[in-house]
Write a protein that holds these residues in place. Structure first.
Motif, short mmCIF file in Angstrom:
data_model
loop_
_atom_site.label_atom_id
_atom_site.label_comp_id
_atom_site.label_asym_id
_atom_site.label_seq_id
_atom_site.Cartn_x
_atom_site.Cartn_y
_atom_site.Cartn_z
N ALA A 37 8.63 -4.67 1.90
CA ALA A 37 8.95 -4.87 3.40
C ALA A 37 9.46 -3.53 4.03
O ALA A 37 10.25 -2.85 3.46
CB ALA A 37 10.18 -5.95 3.51
N VAL A 38 8.99 -3.35 5.28
CA VAL A 38 9.39 -2.22 6.13
C VAL A 38 10.65 -2.95 6.95
O VAL A 38 10.59 -3.83 7.50
CB VAL A 38 8.40 -1.87 7.34
CG1 VAL A 38 9.00 -0.67 8.06
CG2 VAL A 38 7.12 -1.20 6.48
N LEU A 39 11.81 -2.12 6.80
CA LEU A 39 13.16 -2.68 7.32
C LEU A 39 13.31 -2.41 9.03
O LEU A 39 12.59 -1.29 9.34
CB LEU A 39 14.38 -2.23 6.73
CG LEU A 39 14.16 -2.54 5.28
CD1 LEU A 39 15.31 -1.80 4.42
CD2 LEU A 39 14.01 -3.93 4.80
N ALA A 79 0.84 5.72 9.73
CA ALA A 79 0.59 4.52 10.60
C ALA A 79 2.20 3.98 11.01
O ALA A 79 2.32 3.79 12.19
CB ALA A 79 -0.30 3.55 10.12
N LEU A 80 2.92 3.56 9.86
CA LEU A 80 4.20 3.23 10.21
C LEU A 80 5.01 4.07 11.05
O LEU A 80 5.76 3.84 11.79
CB LEU A 80 4.72 2.97 8.83
CG LEU A 80 4.17 1.60 8.05
CD1 LEU A 80 4.83 1.54 6.71
CD2 LEU A 80 4.50 0.53 8.75
N ALA A 81 4.85 5.23 10.89
CA ALA A 81 5.63 6.34 11.66
C ALA A 81 5.15 6.72 12.87
O ALA A 81 5.88 7.41 13.65
CB ALA A 81 5.82 7.77 10.70
N HIS A 137 7.40 5.64 -5.73
CA HIS A 137 8.41 6.67 -5.37
C HIS A 137 7.58 7.83 -4.24
O HIS A 137 8.59 7.84 -3.29
CB HIS A 137 8.50 7.29 -6.84
CG HIS A 137 9.56 8.66 -6.48
ND1 HIS A 137 10.95 8.58 -6.15
CD2 HIS A 137 9.38 9.81 -6.42
CE1 HIS A 137 11.28 9.46 -6.01
NE2 HIS A 137 10.56 10.50 -6.08
N HIS A 138 6.65 8.11 -4.50
CA HIS A 138 6.27 9.39 -3.42
C HIS A 138 5.94 8.64 -2.04
O HIS A 138 6.52 9.19 -1.21
CB HIS A 138 5.02 9.71 -3.83
CG HIS A 138 4.99 10.63 -4.94
ND1 HIS A 138 6.12 11.52 -5.19
CD2 HIS A 138 4.11 11.18 -6.15
CE1 HIS A 138 5.98 12.38 -6.35
NE2 HIS A 138 4.91 12.03 -6.74
N VAL A 139 5.48 7.42 -1.82
CA VAL A 139 5.45 6.76 -0.48
C VAL A 139 6.71 6.50 0.17
O VAL A 139 7.07 6.77 1.19
CB VAL A 139 4.63 5.71 -0.63
CG1 VAL A 139 4.80 4.68 0.58
CG2 VAL A 139 3.00 6.04 -0.79
N ARG A 140 7.77 6.02 -0.92
CA ARG A 140 9.11 5.61 -0.45
C ARG A 140 9.78 7.00 -0.12
O ARG A 140 10.43 6.86 1.00
CB ARG A 140 9.94 5.20 -1.63
CG ARG A 140 9.48 3.77 -1.94
CD ARG A 140 10.25 3.12 -3.25
NE ARG A 140 9.82 1.89 -3.43
CZ ARG A 140 10.24 0.80 -2.96
NH1 ARG A 140 10.98 0.71 -1.73
NH2 ARG A 140 9.88 -0.43 -3.36
N CYS A 141 9.61 8.13 -0.77
CA CYS A 141 10.06 9.61 -0.34
C CYS A 141 9.73 9.65 1.13
O CYS A 141 10.39 10.38 2.03
CB CYS A 141 9.79 10.37 -1.24
SG CYS A 141 11.07 10.18 -2.67
N LEU A 142 8.26 9.62 1.08
CA LEU A 142 7.56 10.22 2.51
C LEU A 142 8.03 9.31 3.52
O LEU A 142 8.39 9.83 4.57
CB LEU A 142 6.14 10.06 2.18
CG LEU A 142 5.34 10.50 3.60
CD1 LEU A 142 5.54 11.91 4.19
CD2 LEU A 142 3.79 10.30 3.21
N ALA A 191 12.85 3.10 6.83
CA ALA A 191 13.51 2.30 5.82
C ALA A 191 12.77 1.14 5.31
O ALA A 191 12.08 0.40 6.07
CB ALA A 191 14.75 1.80 6.52
N VAL A 192 12.47 1.22 4.02
CA VAL A 192 11.89 0.20 3.39
C VAL A 192 12.75 -0.55 2.15
O VAL A 192 13.67 0.04 1.84
CB VAL A 192 10.59 0.38 2.61
CG1 VAL A 192 9.36 1.17 3.69
CG2 VAL A 192 10.76 1.69 1.63
N SER A 193 12.28 -1.77 1.57
CA SER A 193 13.02 -2.70 0.84
C SER A 193 13.03 -1.58 -0.41
O SER A 193 11.89 -1.09 -0.80
CB SER A 193 12.27 -3.87 0.63
OG SER A 193 12.84 -4.34 -0.28
N PRO A 194 13.84 -1.90 -1.26
CA PRO A 194 14.14 -1.21 -2.48
C PRO A 194 13.17 -1.79 -3.59
O PRO A 194 12.88 -1.28 -4.52
CB PRO A 194 15.38 -1.14 -2.92
CG PRO A 194 16.14 -2.13 -2.07
CD PRO A 194 15.25 -2.25 -0.84
#
Length: 137
Positions: free
Chosen positions: A133-135, A19-21, A49-54, A61-64
Motif C-alpha cells: 500500500a502507498v500511504l 509514476a508514484l512520485a 528493499h531497493h524500491v522502498r528506499c527509492l 511512504a509505503v506500508s512496511p
C-alpha cells in the motif's frame, strides 16, 4: 497519475517509483543511482528493499509489509503490485506495476515498453501475487 515507461529492460521498479512520485524515468533513475540502485541489479525485482528506499528518498511512504493479493476491490487506492511472479533457481522474481483507483476509475500503470497501452484495465489477465500500500501523505 500516468504510467512512466521503463527505459531499461529491468527498470520496472524505477519506473513504478517514478509514476508514484510524478517524475520522469530519468529523474527517478538519477535518485536511484545516488542510492547505489541500478536497474540491472536483480534485487530490484526480487526483493522490496531497493524500491522502498527509492520511494522513501522521493518522499513516498509505503506500508512496511506486503499484503497477499485477495481481490482488485480489496486493494487500497494506490499500491505497488507484483505481477508475473515466478521462482527461478530458488529465488522469486516479479514485474512491478502501480495500481490506482481515483476519479478515472481503477487501473494498472504498467511500465513495459512493448505495451500498446500502458494504462491497463484487463484485470483478468494480470495475476498479482501481493501488494504494498502507498500511504496517504
Amino acid at each position: 497519475m500516468k504510467a512512466v515507461i521503463q527505459q531499461e529492460p529491468t527498470g520496472c521498479g524505477i519506473a513504478a517509483s517514478a509514476a508514484l512520485a510524478g517524475v520522469t524515468y530519468d529523474e527517478a533513475r538519477a535518485v536511484a543511482s545516488s542510492l547505489g540502485i541500478q536497474a540491472a541489479d536483480q534485487t530490484l525485482w526480487s526483493e522490496t528493499h531497493h524500491v522502498r528506499c527509492l520511494l522513501d528518498a522521493m518522499g513516498i511512504a509505503v506500508s512496511p509489509v506486503e499484503q497477499p493479493f485477495e481481490s482488485w476491490d480489496a486493494l487500497p487506492d494506490r499500491a505497488l503490485l507484483s505481477i508475473k511472479w515466478r521462482r527461478e533457481a530458488g529465488r522469486q522474481f516479479w514485474h512491478w506495476v502501480v495500481f490506482v483507483r481515483d476519479e478515472q476509475g481503477a487501473r494498472v500503470l504498467d511500465s513495459k515498453k512493448a505495451l500498446v497501452n500502458n494504462t491497463r484495465r484487463d484485470f483478468g489477465r494480470m495475476r498479482p501475487k501481493w501488494s504494498i500500500a502507498v500511504l496517504d501523505q
